[in-house]
Enzyme design. Structure first.
Site, short mmCIF file in Angstrom:
data_model
loop_
_atom_site.label_atom_id
_atom_site.label_comp_id
_atom_site.label_asym_id
_atom_site.label_seq_id
_atom_site.Cartn_x
_atom_site.Cartn_y
_atom_site.Cartn_z
N ASP A 379 5.87 -1.91 -4.96
CA ASP A 379 4.68 -1.13 -5.33
C ASP A 379 4.97 0.37 -5.27
O ASP A 379 5.93 0.81 -4.62
CB ASP A 379 3.56 -1.51 -4.34
CG ASP A 379 2.17 -1.32 -4.93
OD1 ASP A 379 2.04 -0.67 -5.97
OD2 ASP A 379 1.20 -1.83 -4.32
N ASP A 449 -4.69 -3.19 -11.33
CA ASP A 449 -5.44 -3.61 -10.14
C ASP A 449 -6.78 -4.20 -10.51
O ASP A 449 -7.49 -4.73 -9.67
CB ASP A 449 -5.66 -2.41 -9.21
CG ASP A 449 -4.51 -2.25 -8.24
OD1 ASP A 449 -3.70 -3.19 -8.12
OD2 ASP A 449 -4.42 -1.18 -7.61
#
Ligand code: DGJ
Length: 632
Positions: A379, A449
């Site tokens: 990430d 997301d």
């Protein structure tokens, strides 16, 4: 500068680009490369223009290498990857723009005089614009018309622009953004620009996208998982966020195995004192208070359930509240004497320094070795800022942005070399670094997301312009959706997520028995199409940015004997019209059976006459048709 022709050579194959991701060949006869050498004798510097054409794809890959042979230092202020002049301006420019949770929305506008540009100055390719643009003739649609597609294989600051001059010609320019860029070369040193990939299509936007899909899927992505169907995963993030312990994780894994999932991903929160996002980035050791017995024991239990085990990491970052920061405060990027700009309460590590890269990767390797991880999610939850490296002199700070990207690539390369069988997914706070550079390392990228199935229709549609479906991480999550608050049927969530690298991201233990039943069926249904998602031809059929009631897409097998049409009907209407859809890419002469009804149609009839979409009631209803070729 005044670079003039010096020499050239043409050879089979394609060279690697030093330190950079790029498309490649598996055998010399797949492509030919032209190296054109130009020289400016007054500054003793050469540029080598590299052009590769592929036998199987309507593609030109282009990059530039600067070679300094001067006793005096040379400073590059701009080093673009390619500049293409088109003889007229009658195009519309298409780009992918957005923000967090609304990435890669398609924009299309007529070219105008002057410069129209998209860019990133965030140190990563960004949510705001993607390093991709297309020029389409005004009459070009999804299936016909001339389209040029341009994609930069790079994950940092970029500039992509079209300039229309007063003679009505159009010039496309793409490369590292010159702002904040200043690179010094000494005698014998060289600078390699990222590669720009140019695609030509006479079959409209789908034609362009399919070339990008095939090229990027097979000659940009690499590794064991490149051609393999990906495991169906369960991710702990939206299930628990930071609030978990070993029994909770095992409960989730148990439920996942029971439903037929294949990979358990332990997301953020497993290391240091990471109970929230204020701390612990940089301390890559398990939090034993949460995971008693440690990660190897947990991973063993999960492996014992027949699941693969995967782990989340964020190697480019440091929290001020971390042991790492307390020990090495100058390992963060920060500008001396200036206030620091924090984002998600964190700072960027100065990974341009080798000792920093080595320290972080060694910590992470230790953890991955110990738990025999099968998967990593890498990430990056903030863009690059406070851009100043304590390890470089002031006059070389213009190198930091690009050195940062090279450092990410080097770290990722060390990961994929060390673990050739690992499944690697990259991510950047959702889809903030969804680009061709990342695809060279990770064959799948978390798309956004935003897990809302309806919002995802636009995000995944836009992403498919430049990237294969097999690269798009997509998960079923809980309702009301955590990002939008929307409620959608479980089946619809499955339809949308199973058109990407499929997974689930919710607390399975809290699911109703009915949803569990649907999930089991969904997983079996996905198994029927997983090979098509991985390597079938993908067609966009109905555009969510234009049609306000249906979104539709289609997968076709390589031999054209199998096709699946999926989509969503957004809103229910009383006494509705009949809407037809037209499958694409079939063999006109073959006969296809609609598996749900048993009716048989020729490919020509399906493609030309179409079929009606189902008239469902209720909002957000899933659509799915499966056709298989049968003997007449
Ligand atoms: C952003 C990612 O996109 C999410 O999936 C999750 O991994 C969080 N970061 C964790 O911090």
């Amino acid at each position: 500068v005044e670079f003039v022709y010096k020499e050239h050579k043409i050879y089979n194959g394609k060279p690697k680009l030093e330190g950079l991701p790029a498309t490649y060949v598996e055998s010399g006869d797949e492509a030919q490369t032209l190296e054109l050498v130009l020289e400016d004798t007054s500054i003793n510097t050469r540029i080598v223009l590299l052009y590769t054409i592929y036998e199987a794809f309507p593609v030109i890959a282009r990059s530039v290498r600067f070679e300094c042979d001067s006793d005096e230092k040379i400073t590059l202020l701009s080093a673009m990857s390619a500049c293409v002049d088109l003889p007229d301006k009658d195009y519309e420019m298409i780009d992918l723009a957005g923000v967090w949770a609304r990435e890669r929305h398609v924009r299309r506008h007529k070219l105008d005089y002057g410069i129209q540009s998209i860019y990133s100055m965030r140190g990563c390719s960004s949510y705001q614009f993607n390093p991709f643009l297309a020029l389409a003739r005004e009459n070009a649609d999804e299936f016909q018309g001339q389209v040029y597609g341009f994609s930069l294989v790079y994950s940092g600051n970029f500039l992509a622009q079209t300039e229309v001059d007063n003679y009505d010609t159009a010039r496309v320019l793409m490369g590292i953004h010159p702002n904040g860029f200043k690179w010094t070369l000494g005698k014998g040193e060289s600078f390699q620009t990222p590669e720009m990939v140019m695609v030509y299509s006479e079959a409209g936007l789908n034609g362009m996208s399919q070339t990008f899909h095939k090229l990027y899927r097979t000659r940009l992505a690499r590794g064991t998982w490149r051609d393999k169907v990906r495991p169906i995963l369960i991710n702990s993030w939206e299930a628990f966020y930071f609030d978990f312990d070993a029994p909770k994780l095992l409960g989730l894994a148990d439920a996942a195995a029971d439903l037929g999932m294949e990979l358990f991903v332990l997301d953020d929160g497993w290391f240091g004192k990471r109970d929230n996002d204020w701390c612990a980035l940089g301390d890559w050791e398990v939090n034993e208070e949460k995971i008693k017995g440690g990660l190897p024991a947990l991973a063993e239990r999960i492996h014992g359930l027949g699941l693969k085990f995967g782990l989340w990491v964020e190697p480019e970052m440091i929290s001020e509240d971390s042991d790492l920061y307390r020990e090495y405060p100058d390992w963060a990027l920060k500008i001396p004497g200036r206030a620091m700009n924090r984002s998600r309460h964190q700072l960027n590590l100065d990974i341009t320094r080798k000792e920093v890269r080595d320290h972080i990767m060694n910590q992470i390797f230790k953890v991955l070795d110990a738990c025999k991880a099968d998967y990593v999610k890498w990430d990056m939850n903030r863009s690059v800022d406070n851009v100043f490296s304590a390890a470089l002199p002031k006059e070389r700070q213009g190198e930091v942005y690009h050195r940062y990207v090279l450092a990410v690539y080097e770290m990722m390369e060390s990961l994929v070399q060390r673990y050739p069988n690992l499944l690697f997914e990259s991510c950047s706070g959702g889809g903030g670094r969804f680009d061709a550079g990342m695809l060279y390392y990770s064959p799948q990228i978390w798309c956004s997301d935003n897990t809302d199935a309806i919002d995802r229709l636009k995000i995944q549609y836009g992403t498919s312009f430049g990237y294969p479906v097999s690269a798009m991480g997509a998960h079923v999550s809980v309702c009301p959706n955590h990002q939008s608050g929307r409620i959608t049927p479980f089946e619809t969530r499955g339809t949308v997520a199973s058109s990407g690298t499929f997974g689930y991201e919710l607390d399975l233990m809290k699911m109703s028995e009915e949803d569990k039943k649907t999930a089991r069926e969904q997983i079996l249904k996905y198994k029927e199409i997983e090979h098509l998602v991985q390597s079938g031809d993908y067609y966009r059929l109905i555009n969510p940015f234009e049609n306000n009631n249906h979104v539709l897409w289609q997968f076709v097998s390589k031999d054209k004997k199998e096709t699946v049409v999926c989509g969503v009907r957004l809103h229910s209407e009383a006494n509705p019209y009949i809407y037809l859809f037209y499958p694409q890419g079939l063999d006109a002469d073959l006969h296809y059976e609609d598996i749900a009804t048993g009716k048989v149609y020729t490919g020509a009839a399906l493609m030309k006459a179409g079929l009606p979409l189902p008239l469902t009631t209720g909002d957000y209803q899933p659509i799915r048709f499966t056709f298989k070729a049968v003997e007449k």
